[in-house]
Design a protein around this motif. Sequence first.
Motif, short mmCIF file in Angstrom:
data_model
loop_
_atom_site.label_atom_id
_atom_site.label_comp_id
_atom_site.label_asym_id
_atom_site.label_seq_id
_atom_site.Cartn_x
_atom_site.Cartn_y
_atom_site.Cartn_z
N SER A 14 81.79 25.33 54.81
CA SER A 14 83.14 24.80 54.60
C SER A 14 83.19 24.19 53.21
CB SER A 14 83.48 23.74 55.65
OG SER A 14 84.79 23.22 55.44
N PHE A 40 77.69 31.02 67.55
CA PHE A 40 78.39 30.18 66.57
C PHE A 40 79.28 29.15 67.27
CE2 PHE A 40 77.49 33.48 63.31
CZ PHE A 40 77.06 32.65 62.29
N GLU A 75 81.51 31.74 58.88
CA GLU A 75 80.31 31.86 59.70
C GLU A 75 79.36 32.87 59.07
OE1 GLU A 75 82.55 30.81 63.94
OE2 GLU A 75 81.70 32.83 63.61
N THR A 134 78.66 21.79 59.49
CA THR A 134 78.60 22.76 58.40
C THR A 134 77.42 22.47 57.47
OG1 THR A 134 80.11 21.42 57.06
CG2 THR A 134 81.08 23.14 58.46
N LYS A 138 77.48 27.48 59.40
CA LYS A 138 78.91 27.43 59.12
C LYS A 138 79.10 26.77 57.75
CE LYS A 138 80.64 27.42 63.86
NZ LYS A 138 81.49 26.74 64.87
N THR A 152 86.51 27.75 57.61
CA THR A 152 85.10 27.82 58.00
C THR A 152 84.65 29.26 57.86
OG1 THR A 152 85.37 26.01 59.60
CG2 THR A 152 83.41 27.41 59.83
#
Length: 344
Positions: free
Chosen positions: A260, A234, A317, A240, A258, A315
């Motif tokens: 967001s 990551f 993951e 994102t 990712k 964020t």
Amino acid sequence: MLTRNDRTIEDASEQLKTALRLGVRHIGFKDIGLPIDQLKALNQSIKAGGATSYLEVVSLDAESEIVSVKAAAEIGVDVLLGGTRVDDVLPLLADTEIQYFPFPGRITGHPSVLQGSIEEIVKSAEALTAREGVHGLDLLAYRSKEDVPALIKAVCAAVSKPVYVAGSIDTAEQIAILKEAGAAGFTIGTAALDGKYPAEDKDVTGQLRAIIRDVAALNQHLSPFHKKNLTSSFGRFNDTWSPKIAGQINEMQIKLAKFSGEFVWHFHKSKDALFFVHKGRLLMKFRDRDEIIEEGEFIVVPHGVEHCPVALTDTCEVVLLEPGTTVNAGAAADGRMVIELGQI
């Protein structure tokens, strides 16, 4: 084979433990070298370890070959290799479940040598495999003065039953040759026991590991993949809503993404997806409820179900498991749709 120079070795039971520990599942011995009670115990240990047992006959006259075949039946091996007197042997095996793989060609001497031209050996192979009760052949190819690759190829092409190749095999090149020629398997004993096989370690463990590795490589049974660390993976990207392909299992891809903010409401017509949160918190909106997925948790979204992922932390993951043809936004019109995915 737990043999050296056509004799079962004295410490066969100890070497057997090494072979079983390394995952060898086809293990044999000769009919000479140890008394029959020890051969019985050896056979029992082979079967108890989940392996198939083989006995290879090396007798030079009719009387001793019959004695050996009777011993094989008494010992209870799974496969009988070698021998040349098929007319005498078949009646002795008629009431057993032993598979029979005799020598084609003319066998002389001790250790055994394969005599005759390729044409003569092929003719013998054809005649033997035409017999009911003969399950295949034990071909002493590497103890023949003929062109060995040509001999193996000719015999394998001439018969429809499996051919095992024997006779002082001690290199990966020889194993590759017999595989290319169509052999079903091979025997190896003295080379491994005496440390002759090319390997860093000359002990039996190192020898067997090298042989098993080379066979696995020939059969394309070695994995090209190594472990991956999610945290470091990551850390290799920042964008994102743009999944990266981290691996593939059949038609399913492992993707890292990712998140967001909030994504778009969408669904996938025929593709299910799994969302596993590695870091952060994820809100999965459905039309009937909201689900919060914490670190270490996952949720499956079935195909046809409308959903909207929302990152509850700056964020989030997420590890995705879904078919490789899945498009992140489904059929929804969104500028964050990604068709061509990057690799990680």
